[in-house]
Design an enzyme around this catalytic site. Structure first.
Site, PDB file in Angstrom:
ATOM      1  N   ALA A 129     -78.070  20.119 -10.489  1.00 38.56           N
ATOM      2  CA  ALA A 129     -77.090  19.333  -9.743  1.00 38.56           C
ATOM      3  C   ALA A 129     -75.779  19.140 -10.481  1.00 38.56           C
ATOM      4  CB  ALA A 129     -77.711  17.981  -9.394  1.00 38.56           C
TER       5      ALA A 129
ATOM      6  N   ASN B 230     -83.572  15.320 -14.129  1.00 41.39           N
ATOM      7  CA  ASN B 230     -83.688  16.718 -14.560  1.00 41.39           C
ATOM      8  C   ASN B 230     -82.400  17.232 -15.173  1.00 41.39           C
ATOM      9  OD1 ASN B 230     -86.372  17.572 -14.004  1.00 41.39           O
ATOM     10  ND2 ASN B 230     -85.915  17.436 -11.827  1.00 41.39           N
TER      11      ASN B 230
ATOM     12  N   HIS C 234     -72.642  12.549 -11.370  1.00 41.02           N
ATOM     13  CA  HIS C 234     -72.946  12.931 -12.750  1.00 41.02           C
ATOM     14  C   HIS C 234     -71.641  13.193 -13.478  1.00 41.02           C
ATOM     15  CE1 HIS C 234     -77.182  13.366 -11.797  1.00 41.02           C
ATOM     16  NE2 HIS C 234     -76.920  14.237 -10.849  1.00 41.02           N
TER      17      HIS C 234
END
Lengths: 278, 278
Positions: free
Chosen positions: B133, B198, B228
């Site tokens: 991601a 992850n 993120h």
């Protein structure tokens, strides 16, 4: 999903900063899987000078044709400039060699990208375009079909910008800085700044293409290295990637990172085991 | 530097959101090089439900062992959670299969990463860890040896955070938001938030490792997807990567982008022609 042979024989086209750094890495103990087998530069004294620094004693060739005919060479690393890509990349792949492209801007001219992709797909040769001086190519290519907008803003010191339409952008006390000197498509950026803007080509090829990818170039005397900012948005979300790269000590137009990215690409193309990243 | 066979037979472990999306892509016309050959899920009704949506009519297996013994399967895509990585990844590679890892956090436990890398290097099996991601894994791995600091800040809606030390972080009107709920190493982050983080594992494996990579998790009810932010610095320069991802409609813990990155990784592992990116 397999590998090059354990011992890849590499030919280096162009023995300037980038070609020399890559040759030196391949020649080092760290790189077990490859060795430098041949060198070519228009200026043969540069090939000879590089050969004398390498343990593997590669052949200094007088022409690219010599390399094409050398059955021993399996990978050609192009570090010779966009013209070399236009003139020789198809011949390299047609000769059954793998190719790593450093002068990525050269891939934007005419139909060469599509032709190379097609030749390589047929022949099984692989063509590697490292991420270069930016990060986030992984995300841009993964989200390619979802992206509507991709904009690269590059800030460089005026002394390191070579605009072929006007010559060097010298620092000029009459001018106000920072100053936007270009805004346009990646395709136009590559034509006007062929030695500065390989990242624009890489981003556009990974993403939404050289006509839809927009590029802004800012001349800023406060910037010592290269600053690249990527903005991309679409139905998968919004991404912003900013890189402030340290310039290479011997050639301030080159980011050290572009060389590191090429080395990492080589390691993975020839290595085994776990591969991290898209 | 070669390829998987033109027709890769794929087994999917875990038929939840991610496994189903990947199976559907492989089953589509867009993916000519692969086909879904086997499905496994602890809850067999999920495998059956997925099989009924696929044209390729894959086998629904009752155990992972059945897949290991199936000589037809060349690639196993793990989408079953970190426990499956710990329990089965070595067996998968020892059985001569290629492996794609989606539950990357599972690779941080004990010595499993080094063991897998070694087994795969010996056997010639390849193990793929997609970028997931985030973007910028390309730059982080290229500059790995030059980086001193890597910090990931992840912002998520409180409802989508599962802290196994306290259970779900529910929105609580007595609490002030946004609120930092964790700051520590990637290794500790993966242990406490095995279903959320992850990307922390991927970044740490690409870069400076799970003990030196730092992770901050912020619960923020204003965030609908996942945000993120990666900060990395060292002698090659400074990088900042920010992703605001749209969540998957069926599972808000999953970024749609993680699935896109896995699809892109598959395309390249099985494809020919030009490969963009490090």
């Amino acid at each position: 999903m397999n590998h090059m042979d354990r011992q890849i024989r590499v030919a280096i086209l162009g023995c300037g900063t980038i070609g020399s750094e890559l040759a030196t890495f391949i020649d080092s103990d760290e790189c077990q899987q490859a060795q430098v087998s041949a060198l070519y530069d228009l200026d043969q004294s540069r090939s000879i000078s590089l050969r004398n620094k390498l343990l593997s004693n590669p052949r200094v060739t007088e022409s690219i044709e010599e390399i094409l005919l050398d059955a021993d060479v399996s990978l050609v690393i192009e570090a010779a400039g966009p013209d070399a890509i236009q003139s020789y990349s198809k011949d390299i792949v047609l000769a059954g060699k793998h190719l790593m492209v450093m002068s990525v801007g050269g891939l934007l001219h005419g139909d060469i990208y599509a032709e190379l992709d097609s030749i390589a797909s047929e022949s099984g040769s692989q063509i590697f375009v490292p991420s270069g001086a930016v990060g986030g190519i992984d995300a841009i290519k993964a989200c390619r079909d979802q992206l509507d907008v991709v904009i690269l803003t590059t800030k460089k010191h005026p002394d390191t910008i070579l605009d072929i339409s006007v010559g060097n952008i010298k620092k000029d006390s009459d001018r106000k800085y920072p100053r936007e000197i270009f805004y346009g498509t990646a395709l136009d950026a590559v034509k006007r700044f062929p030695f500065n803007i390989n990242v624009a080509a890489t981003i556009s090829l990974a993403g939404i293409g050289p006509i839809r990818t927009m590029v802004k170039i800012v001349a800023d005397p406060q910037v010592s290295g290269n600053v690249h900012e990527i903005y991309a948005s679409g139905s998968s979300g919004i991404m912003r990637f900013t890189m402030e790269n340290i310039p290479h000590p011997e050639n301030p137009r080159t980011s050290y990172m572009a060389i590191l990215a090429a080395i990492e690409t080589m390691k993975h193309s020839s290595g085994r085991g776990i591969r991290i990243g898209t």
